[in-house]
Design a protein around this motif. Structure first.
Motif, short mmCIF file in Angstrom:
data_model
loop_
_atom_site.label_atom_id
_atom_site.label_comp_id
_atom_site.label_asym_id
_atom_site.label_seq_id
_atom_site.Cartn_x
_atom_site.Cartn_y
_atom_site.Cartn_z
N UNK A 147 36.64 27.33 27.81
CA UNK A 147 37.82 28.13 28.17
C UNK A 147 37.88 28.37 29.67
N UNK A 148 36.73 28.53 30.32
CA UNK A 148 36.70 28.69 31.77
C UNK A 148 37.23 27.44 32.45
N UNK B 293 39.96 31.31 35.58
CA UNK B 293 40.56 32.64 35.35
C UNK B 293 39.80 33.37 34.25
N UNK B 294 39.40 32.64 33.23
CA UNK B 294 38.60 33.18 32.12
C UNK B 294 37.14 32.97 32.46
N UNK B 295 36.32 34.00 32.25
CA UNK B 295 34.89 33.88 32.54
C UNK B 295 34.12 34.90 31.71
N UNK C 57 28.76 38.54 41.70
CA UNK C 57 27.89 38.62 40.52
C UNK C 57 28.51 37.95 39.30
N UNK C 58 29.63 37.25 39.50
CA UNK C 58 30.37 36.62 38.40
C UNK C 58 30.37 35.11 38.58
N UNK C 59 30.19 34.39 37.49
CA UNK C 59 30.28 32.94 37.57
C UNK C 59 29.64 32.26 36.37
N UNK C 60 30.46 31.65 35.52
CA UNK C 60 29.94 31.00 34.31
C UNK C 60 29.00 29.85 34.65
N UNK C 61 29.13 29.29 35.86
CA UNK C 61 28.27 28.17 36.25
C UNK C 61 26.81 28.59 36.43
N UNK D 105 44.17 45.93 31.85
CA UNK D 105 42.77 45.67 31.52
C UNK D 105 42.43 44.18 31.63
N UNK D 106 43.44 43.31 31.72
CA UNK D 106 43.21 41.87 31.81
C UNK D 106 42.91 41.50 33.26
N UNK D 107 41.68 41.09 33.52
CA UNK D 107 41.23 40.84 34.88
C UNK D 107 41.01 39.35 35.10
N UNK D 108 41.61 38.83 36.14
CA UNK D 108 41.49 37.41 36.50
C UNK D 108 40.21 37.24 37.31
N UNK D 109 39.27 36.44 36.79
CA UNK D 109 37.99 36.26 37.46
C UNK D 109 38.13 35.55 38.80
N UNK D 110 39.24 34.86 39.02
CA UNK D 110 39.41 34.12 40.27
C UNK D 110 39.61 35.03 41.47
N UNK D 111 40.24 36.19 41.25
CA UNK D 111 40.44 37.12 42.37
C UNK D 111 39.84 38.49 42.13
N UNK D 112 39.30 38.71 40.93
CA UNK D 112 38.63 39.98 40.63
C UNK D 112 39.54 41.15 40.39
#
Length: 347
Positions: free
Chosen positions: A113-114, A120-122, A155-159, A266-273
């Motif tokens: 999904x990421x 955007x999803x993480x 501190x975020x990153x599925x990789x 509450x929906x947060x985009x991981x690309x911009x935080x």
């Protein structure tokens, strides 16, 4: 006015309940629908099924449902200090932890999904969820500074997640949050259990995620209504007839807070935080897998009305988008959704 916060570990961050069950009354035919319900994940579940010849007594079926949900809660809940995910989240960079295959499969699903959402999803978005006040350890909704957002994004990153044999490892101190896919996974687990007990006709709902198979004793289908997001009233945008399909809706209008006249979803985009700020109010996805529907509804909600619709169109995702217009709401269905549910065939 701020939305009411709950302790629900799965729907707090990822999902807003926009689905209303409809048409569940029975006609005679000599068979009955067994109905089970109970608390789970800070919310509730509901199971309706027509027993088969080999199906155990309802009390035994409910015991199996409760066992499945308790196991999932112990594995995935960020509201439990003793859960597997909470234990993993406390580990430092470079650590590994043994995980059941089910959890590893959810990590693989999150990775897919990421990639589909261009990041955007993480699943490792937990620090940003906490920062914005929507998490298990949050101290109230707040608008963080740009510096705080930058620090949390680091501190975020599925990789940074790796699966090695039956272990989940991380090369940075990332923290997992399965809220965006956990309820759909639970629906699939309970549905599979019912089918294993000889049930061929059922409707399972867990914290708003749904799956239905077969028909009711009178021969009619299971129907659900997709709710148009009006404050203080329920308006059905579409009514769907389900058979072998899971349904999930993500929305922005029941879980948010306001500060200085601005609304924060509450929906947060991981690309911009940061929380999403587009005009999309909700997205409903229909798929044979409730897990897949759950994750994709979040992905499309994060991407918004243009990018999300483009992905749905290209990937053949059956999705219904409902957007704010300024004067109300407008809905737009993907080609796959219209093909599966033609507007001229509303139940």
């Amino acid at each position: 006015m701020s939305s009411k916060r709950t302790s629900c570990w799965m729907i707090l961050v990822a999902k807003t309940l926009l689905l209303t069950l409809a048409g569940l009354l029975l006609a005679g035919c000599g068979q009955t629908i067994e109905q089970l319900a109970g608390p789970t994940m800070g919310s509730t579940y509901s199971v309706k099924y027509v027993p088969g010849a080999t199906t155990p007594a309802p009390a035994a079926v409910q015991a199996q449902v409760d066992t499945i949900l308790a196991e999932i809660d112990q594995q995935l809940s960020t509201y439990r200090a003793d859960s597997l995910v909470s234990g993993f989240n406390r580990l430092p960079a470079g650590a590994c932890a043994p995980m059941p295959e089910a959890v590893l499969e959810l990590v693989r699903t999150g990775e897919q999904l990421a990639l589909e959402s261009n990041g955007a999803f993480d699943l490792t978005i937990e620090p940003l969820i906490e920062l914005w006040g929507f998490g298990a350890q949050s101290r109230g909704e707040q608008v963080p500074t740009a510096e705080q957002i930058t620090a949390a994004r680091a501190q975020v990153g599925h990789q940074h997640l790796q699966i090695r044999d039956q272990q989940l490892c991380k090369d940075q101190a990332v923290q997992l949050d399965f809220n965006s896919i956990g309820a759909g996974y639970a629906v699939d687990r309970v549905s599979a259990m019912l089918e294993g007990q000889g049930v061929t006709d059922y409707l399972v709902e867990i914290t708003g995620e749904l799956k239905a198979l077969g028909r009711k004793p009178d021969g009619s289908s299971w129907h659900i209504a997709i709710e148009e997001p009006h404050e203080g009233q329920q308006v059905a945008a579409r009514v769907l007839e389900l058979d072998g399909l899971g349904v999930s809706t993500s929305g922005d209008y029941r879980n948010y807070f306001e500060q200085a006249g601005k609304r924060y979803s509450h929906s947060i985009d991981a690309r911009n935080g940061s929380p999403i700020s587009h005009r999309l109010a909700s997205v409903t996805v229909v798929d044979a897998s409730a897990l897949r529907a759950d994750g994709l509804s979040t992905v499309l909600m994060l991407l918004g009305p243009e990018q999300g619709f483009e992905l749905a169109q290209q990937a053949g995702i059956a999705a219904l988008f409902i957007s704010h217009t300024g004067q109300g709401f407008a809905s737009r269905a993907s080609p796959a959704f219209d093909a599966r549910f033609p507007t001229g065939e509303q139940p």
